[in-house]
Design a protein around this motif. Sequence first.
Motif, PDB file in Angstrom:
ATOM      1  N   ALA A 241       0.476  -0.568  -0.490  1.00  0.00           N
ATOM      2  CA  ALA A 241      -0.080   0.552  -0.101  1.00  0.00           C
ATOM      3  C   ALA A 241       0.778   1.496   0.051  1.00  0.00           C
ATOM      4  N   ALA A 242       1.858   1.187   0.573  1.00  0.00           N
ATOM      5  CA  ALA A 242       2.861   2.573   1.104  1.00  0.00           C
ATOM      6  C   ALA A 242       3.566   2.869  -0.654  1.00  0.00           C
ATOM      7  N   PHE A 243       3.947   2.003  -1.338  1.00  0.00           N
ATOM      8  CA  PHE A 243       4.606   1.477  -2.538  1.00  0.00           C
ATOM      9  C   PHE A 243       4.030   2.233  -3.464  1.00  0.00           C
ATOM     10  N   VAL A 244       2.466   1.503  -3.567  1.00  0.00           N
ATOM     11  CA  VAL A 244       0.827   2.339  -4.457  1.00  0.00           C
ATOM     12  C   VAL A 244       0.831   3.724  -4.325  1.00  0.00           C
ATOM     13  N   LYS A 245       0.830   4.397  -2.938  1.00  0.00           N
ATOM     14  CA  LYS A 245       0.401   5.433  -2.731  1.00  0.00           C
ATOM     15  C   LYS A 245       2.068   6.342  -3.442  1.00  0.00           C
ATOM     16  N   ARG A 246       2.675   6.106  -3.161  1.00  0.00           N
ATOM     17  CA  ARG A 246       4.011   6.879  -3.580  1.00  0.00           C
ATOM     18  C   ARG A 246       4.155   6.514  -4.806  1.00  0.00           C
ATOM     19  N   ARG A 247       3.784   5.583  -5.723  1.00  0.00           N
ATOM     20  CA  ARG A 247       3.226   5.568  -7.269  1.00  0.00           C
ATOM     21  C   ARG A 247       2.648   6.262  -7.958  1.00  0.00           C
ATOM     22  N   MET A 248       0.512   6.561  -7.334  1.00  0.00           N
ATOM     23  CA  MET A 248       0.337   7.318  -7.595  1.00  0.00           C
ATOM     24  C   MET A 248       0.290   8.983  -7.202  1.00  0.00           C
ATOM     25  N   MET A 249       1.418   9.251  -6.334  1.00  0.00           N
ATOM     26  CA  MET A 249       1.609  10.403  -5.976  1.00  0.00           C
ATOM     27  C   MET A 249       2.589  11.384  -7.447  1.00  0.00           C
TER      28      MET A 249
ATOM     29  N   LEU B 192      -0.131  11.337 -10.970  1.00  0.00           N
ATOM     30  CA  LEU B 192      -0.953  12.386 -10.485  1.00  0.00           C
ATOM     31  C   LEU B 192      -0.759  13.567  -9.679  1.00  0.00           C
ATOM     32  N   GLY B 193       0.152  13.602  -8.832  1.00  0.00           N
ATOM     33  CA  GLY B 193       0.720  14.987  -8.143  1.00  0.00           C
ATOM     34  C   GLY B 193       0.225  14.298  -6.272  1.00  0.00           C
ATOM     35  N   PRO B 194       0.546  15.293  -5.755  1.00  0.00           N
ATOM     36  CA  PRO B 194       0.160  14.826  -3.906  1.00  0.00           C
ATOM     37  C   PRO B 194      -1.185  14.562  -3.404  1.00  0.00           C
ATOM     38  N   GLN B 195      -1.961  14.926  -4.456  1.00  0.00           N
ATOM     39  CA  GLN B 195      -3.677  15.755  -4.351  1.00  0.00           C
ATOM     40  C   GLN B 195      -4.774  14.268  -5.154  1.00  0.00           C
ATOM     41  N   TRP B 196      -3.500  13.460  -5.840  1.00  0.00           N
ATOM     42  CA  TRP B 196      -3.816  12.139  -6.051  1.00  0.00           C
ATOM     43  C   TRP B 196      -5.221  11.576  -5.796  1.00  0.00           C
ATOM     44  N   ARG B 197      -5.481  10.865  -4.508  1.00  0.00           N
ATOM     45  CA  ARG B 197      -6.321  10.401  -3.828  1.00  0.00           C
ATOM     46  C   ARG B 197      -7.591  11.403  -4.458  1.00  0.00           C
ATOM     47  N   GLU B 198      -7.713  12.951  -4.461  1.00  0.00           N
ATOM     48  CA  GLU B 198      -9.119  13.413  -4.309  1.00  0.00           C
ATOM     49  C   GLU B 198      -9.648  13.412  -5.743  1.00  0.00           C
ATOM     50  N   ARG B 199      -9.015  12.715  -6.460  1.00  0.00           N
ATOM     51  CA  ARG B 199      -9.342  13.252  -7.674  1.00  0.00           C
ATOM     52  C   ARG B 199     -10.273  11.365  -8.179  1.00  0.00           C
ATOM     53  N   PHE B 200     -10.131  10.265  -7.084  1.00  0.00           N
ATOM     54  CA  PHE B 200     -11.100   9.393  -6.653  1.00  0.00           C
ATOM     55  C   PHE B 200     -12.199   9.553  -5.811  1.00  0.00           C
ATOM     56  N   ALA B 201     -13.212   8.606  -5.852  1.00  0.00           N
ATOM     57  CA  ALA B 201     -14.394   8.590  -4.915  1.00  0.00           C
ATOM     58  C   ALA B 201     -13.564   7.469  -4.047  1.00  0.00           C
ATOM     59  N   GLU B 202     -13.323   6.602  -4.825  1.00  0.00           N
ATOM     60  CA  GLU B 202     -12.306   4.956  -3.882  1.00  0.00           C
ATOM     61  C   GLU B 202     -11.390   4.663  -4.680  1.00  0.00           C
ATOM     62  N   PHE B 203     -10.569   4.253  -4.298  1.00  0.00           N
ATOM     63  CA  PHE B 203      -9.569   3.821  -4.618  1.00  0.00           C
ATOM     64  C   PHE B 203      -9.274   2.361  -3.412  1.00  0.00           C
ATOM     65  N   ASP B 204      -8.735   1.493  -4.294  1.00  0.00           N
ATOM     66  CA  ASP B 204      -8.361   0.347  -3.537  1.00  0.00           C
ATOM     67  C   ASP B 204      -6.866  -0.134  -3.861  1.00  0.00           C
ATOM     68  N   LEU B 205      -6.189  -0.234  -2.482  1.00  0.00           N
ATOM     69  CA  LEU B 205      -4.835   0.085  -2.234  1.00  0.00           C
ATOM     70  C   LEU B 205      -4.579  -1.753  -2.592  1.00  0.00           C
ATOM     71  N   LYS B 206      -5.014  -2.544  -2.026  1.00  0.00           N
ATOM     72  CA  LYS B 206      -4.599  -3.873  -2.826  1.00  0.00           C
ATOM     73  C   LYS B 206      -5.296  -4.336  -4.336  1.00  0.00           C
ATOM     74  N   PRO B 207      -4.569  -4.850  -4.988  1.00  0.00           N
ATOM     75  CA  PRO B 207      -4.075  -5.085  -6.714  1.00  0.00           C
ATOM     76  C   PRO B 207      -4.991  -6.204  -6.708  1.00  0.00           C
ATOM     77  N   ALA B 208      -6.483  -6.032  -7.179  1.00  0.00           N
ATOM     78  CA  ALA B 208      -7.266  -6.628  -8.644  1.00  0.00           C
ATOM     79  C   ALA B 208      -6.545  -7.556  -9.559  1.00  0.00           C
ATOM     80  N   ALA B 209      -5.005  -7.456  -9.231  1.00  0.00           N
ATOM     81  CA  ALA B 209      -5.159  -8.608 -10.600  1.00  0.00           C
ATOM     82  C   ALA B 209      -2.767  -7.977 -10.135  1.00  0.00           C
ATOM     83  N   ALA B 210      -1.953  -8.545 -10.343  1.00  0.00           N
ATOM     84  CA  ALA B 210      -0.504  -8.225 -10.287  1.00  0.00           C
ATOM     85  C   ALA B 210       0.488  -9.307 -11.393  1.00  0.00           C
ATOM     86  N   ALA B 211       1.046  -8.063 -11.814  1.00  0.00           N
ATOM     87  CA  ALA B 211       1.590  -9.822 -13.449  1.00  0.00           C
ATOM     88  C   ALA B 211       2.855  -8.647 -13.190  1.00  0.00           C
TER      89      ALA B 211
END
Length: 455
Positions: A96-104, A107-126
């Motif tokens: 989760a911490a890694f994902v947050k850094r990648r998204m930042m 999409l920038g520091p306020q990335w989370r505000e651009r989604f109503a919901e965001f699941d930090l646990k991946p639905a699929a990993a390849a």
Amino acid sequence: MSDHDSEANRFSARAARYARVGANVGGVAARIAGTRLFGLDGRTASNAEALAKALGGLKGPIMKVAQLVATIPDVVPPEYAAELQKLQSQAPPMGAAFVKRRMMAELGPQWRERFAEFDLKPAAAASLGQVHRATTLEGVQLACKLQYPDMESAVEADISQLDILFALHRRMDPVIDTTEIAKEIGARVREELDYIREAKHIALYQEILADTPEVRVPRLEASLSTRRLLTMHWLEGSPILSHKQDGQEARDRISTAMFKAWWRPFSHHGVIHGDPHLGNYTVFSEGGEAQGINLLDYGCIRIFPPSFVGGVVDLYRGLLEGDAARVVHAYEIWGFKGLTKDLVDTLNIWARFIYGPLLEDRTRRIAEDVSPAEYGRKQAFQVHQALKQRGPVTVPREFVFMDRAAIGLGGVFLHLDAELNFHRLFEAEIEGFSVEGIAGQQARALVSSALSPGS
């Protein structure tokens, strides 16, 4: 955000990857060379197992490249292909911490505000990235494909190391020159890293499949996409293999949709989806019945010159009508050199296998008494043995993903035990075909999706 790309192809990142991959691959390569040098050919199977084990511990792009190599008949010895096919593409997901850094970073520091919901646990990993479920502020369900860090450097390092294995195989068994194959693999895997290009592929497929309701293409959420983050609308569906026990009619509907998803873009626009991995498709249902497929991934798309597509149709017509001159003409269009009668006869072994279901005007299965994993292996071995007497041959690079996708498509039909008239399906796709016609359609679609021909 800064224009500086901190994850461009960096020497330091490549060096670290070289060390990891080189130690594993180089060690096995030395073992293989030693086995051959001392005449210990009986150890081929154990060497193949050792190679698969070495690659399996590395994850990342080398896994994708290895799996890709395994699906192209006769690029590596059959024992190696069998072991490489067992590799799993699932990479350990980012936390989760890694994902947050990648998204930042994307999409920038306020990335989370651009989604109503965001699941930090991946639905699929390849092998190159992972997918997260999310929701827009308006409530639209999303699939966010997020690339792992330093993949550009890792890909360059892994492709370089793969050359060791290709070079070794050429020295030991030079029936097929893999030089062009290696170039094609490198070009396509590099493209898969560019999510801006993949977004254009989505636009391309939306246009060319607009009148094909059996195949659904996701919509792009461009405002939430970058070079390393691709955000699409989520398409609900179930895995293809979960439909193996459905009735014959439902399985045939899914298979017909798969046929159109592959052959329609190619026969009308000179484009193929080159990754036959079952995870790239799901089945959508209506009224409790399977109706068609969702095409989910657009990283591995190949755009062909219209003349190449003309060669595919020429070879089909030549085999169907017994027109030997047309068959030879098709091979020449594709770029085969030094064609003799014996070499053409050898190439026809493979051609008759690939085209076999299309040549018979009857309802049939794609093959009898063969597993999806073994589909095409027998014919590839026959070609290899014949080329030992009549070769060597350089395979044009366009064939890499053409054959790979055809084999993958056949594997889906085998999984579903489809019973279709493949001949009539194909004839419907090439009705009124002309090279000039496809050139015009391709040009218009490429302009519309901001792509260029020959890419």
